[in-house]
Motif scaffolding. Structure first.
Motif, mmCIF file in Angstrom:
data_model
loop_
_atom_site.group_PDB
_atom_site.id
_atom_site.type_symbol
_atom_site.label_atom_id
_atom_site.label_comp_id
_atom_site.label_asym_id
_atom_site.label_seq_id
_atom_site.Cartn_x
_atom_site.Cartn_y
_atom_site.Cartn_z
ATOM 1 N N CYS A 13 25.989 -19.447 20.806
ATOM 2 C CA CYS A 13 25.918 -18.529 21.329
ATOM 3 C C CYS A 13 27.550 -18.870 22.033
ATOM 4 C CB CYS A 13 24.980 -17.792 21.543
ATOM 5 S SG CYS A 13 24.653 -16.307 21.494
ATOM 6 N N LEU A 29 20.463 -18.297 15.570
ATOM 7 C CA LEU A 29 20.935 -17.125 15.972
ATOM 8 C C LEU A 29 21.568 -18.920 15.938
ATOM 9 C CD1 LEU A 29 23.134 -16.292 16.554
ATOM 10 C CD2 LEU A 29 22.917 -15.650 18.932
ATOM 11 N N ASN A 53 18.814 -13.518 10.363
ATOM 12 C CA ASN A 53 18.539 -12.655 11.149
ATOM 13 C C ASN A 53 17.010 -13.043 12.707
ATOM 14 O OD1 ASN A 53 20.122 -10.448 10.543
ATOM 15 N ND2 ASN A 53 18.564 -9.609 9.157
ATOM 16 N N ARG A 83 20.442 -8.979 26.428
ATOM 17 C CA ARG A 83 19.443 -8.697 25.999
ATOM 18 C C ARG A 83 18.014 -8.343 27.002
ATOM 19 N NH1 ARG A 83 14.421 -11.373 25.734
ATOM 20 N NH2 ARG A 83 14.429 -11.337 23.014
ATOM 21 N N LEU A 110 24.552 -16.578 11.906
ATOM 22 C CA LEU A 110 22.809 -15.625 12.527
ATOM 23 C C LEU A 110 21.910 -16.359 10.460
ATOM 24 C CD1 LEU A 110 21.305 -13.636 13.549
ATOM 25 C CD2 LEU A 110 22.294 -11.861 12.105
ATOM 26 N N ALA A 112 28.650 -10.171 15.525
ATOM 27 C CA ALA A 112 27.473 -9.474 14.934
ATOM 28 C C ALA A 112 27.120 -8.378 15.088
ATOM 29 C CB ALA A 112 25.511 -9.848 16.008
ATOM 30 N N ARG A 168 24.955 -6.244 11.970
ATOM 31 C CA ARG A 168 23.858 -6.561 12.006
ATOM 32 C C ARG A 168 23.922 -6.481 13.849
ATOM 33 N NH1 ARG A 168 22.175 -10.161 8.332
ATOM 34 N NH2 ARG A 168 23.429 -9.753 6.956
ATOM 35 N N LEU A 222 20.941 -8.268 17.365
ATOM 36 C CA LEU A 222 20.280 -9.293 17.256
ATOM 37 C C LEU A 222 19.188 -9.324 17.865
ATOM 38 C CD1 LEU A 222 23.679 -11.261 19.417
ATOM 39 C CD2 LEU A 222 22.762 -11.409 16.809
ATOM 40 N N PRO A 262 27.997 -12.454 20.497
ATOM 41 C CA PRO A 262 27.408 -10.952 20.015
ATOM 42 C C PRO A 262 28.318 -9.878 19.954
ATOM 43 C CG PRO A 262 26.797 -12.124 22.090
ATOM 44 C CD PRO A 262 27.681 -12.547 21.264
ATOM 45 N N VAL A 295 16.671 -11.566 16.524
ATOM 46 C CA VAL A 295 16.398 -12.658 17.537
ATOM 47 C C VAL A 295 15.084 -13.443 18.085
ATOM 48 C CG1 VAL A 295 17.908 -15.126 17.985
ATOM 49 C CG2 VAL A 295 19.155 -13.429 17.051
#
Length: 439
Positions: A49, A46, A43, A88, A40, A57, A62, A64, A54, A67
């Protein structure tokens, strides 16, 4: 530029969860578990992936959510877990997200995006350059089984990295495009250790060393480049053997969850403190393992009549790279102001002892001259033009010393430690070989 290593392992990770080889058994016993290689960047970007990313992170504390771009290297499933795009959408993110990479990798993502999701896809080919906000990104050709891109990334401050996974030895055309790049950091895959008959588009340790040497020859890698081996698999040797092999070409490994600050030209100052035999020196040396040339200032006076001391000094020398210069002296101020290589100062306690000896401060308790020396050291510490790490001792956590001289030393070292810590960007306390970051 900040890079959080979300994973440093190969497709099956390390250890392989079904394997009982020596390498996997040792990694499991030590708790050193490496997930799919990804990172990452600030921030905002990415780098790959895979399906584990995920959660990696989240384990690193952290989110995402910030991103803006995902740079995919290729379509292999350890580098591409498109379900992340669905996660997401479930979070109702309304900010735009750009996914970039080889066309076949993007094709695997499209079905995971809803018609109203703010996600766009940008196909890239080798040789293409794009601007992503404040970053300039150039895609380069990898040597791999499927279409794969490597990424040359520069931020607005001039920090520059080369993300090179997955790939075997680089093609001459790729090498030519990297001439005089002077990367601040190189992340180069090294999957197979000493197994050289794998016949895949990956590096083993011998080919890794050759690639690094080639990149040095063309000026892509310099003495200041932090070379990090990633995509590590269980064909690699045990951790200490791997570190020794990588050290030969100026490279190192880092653990999943490591945060790297790259390209800052401002010098970094780190104080490593703790009790006796707590692992302070070993930890401090590891912090500078990415530098080929380091000035090691050993402040202890020679003890030729003490075999135990001589043996300790010899063991310290043996574990340091041959390219590091060792200076045995307590006159450190000029070195701090004039060095062009990173400095490891080990340790402040023996330096203070020498100053107290020099000024005969033990018996009469007159510390004015010693305090002046501390002032001068502090000024040199603050103005040191290169990264510097100092090792010191915590002597105030035990019993009160019986003697006046012992109490005087404790008090002065406590003062010195506090002042150096206050002027340092990073302070680490070592306990039983384990670091606790105080700052």
């Amino acid at each position: 530029m900040e890079l959080l290593m979300l994973g440093t392992g190969a497709a099956d990770g390390w250890p392989n969860p079904f394997c009982e080889c020596t390498s996997c058994t040792a990694a499991l016993a030590s708790g050193t578990v490496r997930g799919h290689t990804a990172a990452l960047l600030d921030n905002r970007i990415l780098l790959d992936c895979g399906p584990e990313v995920p959660r990696a992170a989240s384990r690193s504390g952290r989110t995402l959510a910030g991103v803006e771009h995902i740079l995919l290297t290729h379509s292999h499933p350890d580098h591409l877990g498109p379900m992340a795009l669905l996660f997401r959408s479930w979070a109702d993110r309304t900010e735009p997200l750009q996914v970039l990479g080889p066309p076949d990798a993007l094709d695997l993502c499209r079905d995971w995006v809803g018609p109203h999701d703010p996600v766009t896809f940008t196909p890239l080919v080798a040789g293409q350059s794009v601007t992503l906000g404040t970053y300039d990104v150039r895609a380069l050709e990898a040597t791999h089984e499927v279409p794969t891109l490597l990424y040359d990334i520069t931020d607005q401050a001039g920090a520059r990295i080369f993300w090179a996974t997955d790939t075997g030895p680089l093609a001459p055309s790729t090498i030519a495009q990297l001439e005089n790049a002077s990367f601040d950091a190189l992340f180069l895959e090294e999957t197979f250790g000493f197994k050289t008959d794998h016949g895949t588009g990956h590096h083993d340790l011998p080919s890794f060393a050759r690639t690094v040497a080639t990149l040095r020859e063309v000026g892509a890698v310099t003495d200041r480049t932090d070379i990090v081996a990633v995509h590590l698999g269980h064909h690699n040797p045990l951790a200490h053997e791997l570190s020794a092999a990588l050290e030969q070409c100026g490279a190192r490994t880092v653990l999943d969850g490591t945060v790297l600050r790259i390209g800052s030209r401002a010098p970094g100052r780190t104080l490593v403190t703790g009790g006796a035999r707590a692992g302070k020196s070993t930890y401090a040396e590891a912090l500078l393992s990415g530098y080929r040339h380091v000035t090691y200032i050993a402040t202890g006076d020679p003890h030729d009549d003490d075999p135990d001391w001589t043996e300790r000094v010899a063991s310290h020398r043996a574990r340091r790279p041959a390219t590091w210069a060792t200076l045995e002296t307590v006159d450190v101020i000029e070195i701090l102001s004039g060095s062009t290589d990173p400095i490891l100062l080990d340790c402040l306690g023996t330096w203070l002892t020498a100053q107290m000896n020099r000024h005969d401060a033990w018996l009469d308790g007159n510390t004015a001259a010693v305090r002046e020396d501390i002032d001068q050291l502090l000024a040199a510490w603050k103005s040191c033009p290169v990264p510097i790490i100092a090792v010191t001792n915590e002597v105030g956590s035990g019993v009160v010393p019986e003697t006046k001289s012992g109490r005087l030393f404790r008090d002065l070292l406590g003062l010195l430690n506090a002042r150096i810590a206050d002027a340092s960007e990073s302070v680490v306390l070592m306990t039983a070989g384990l670091p606790t970051r105080l700052r």
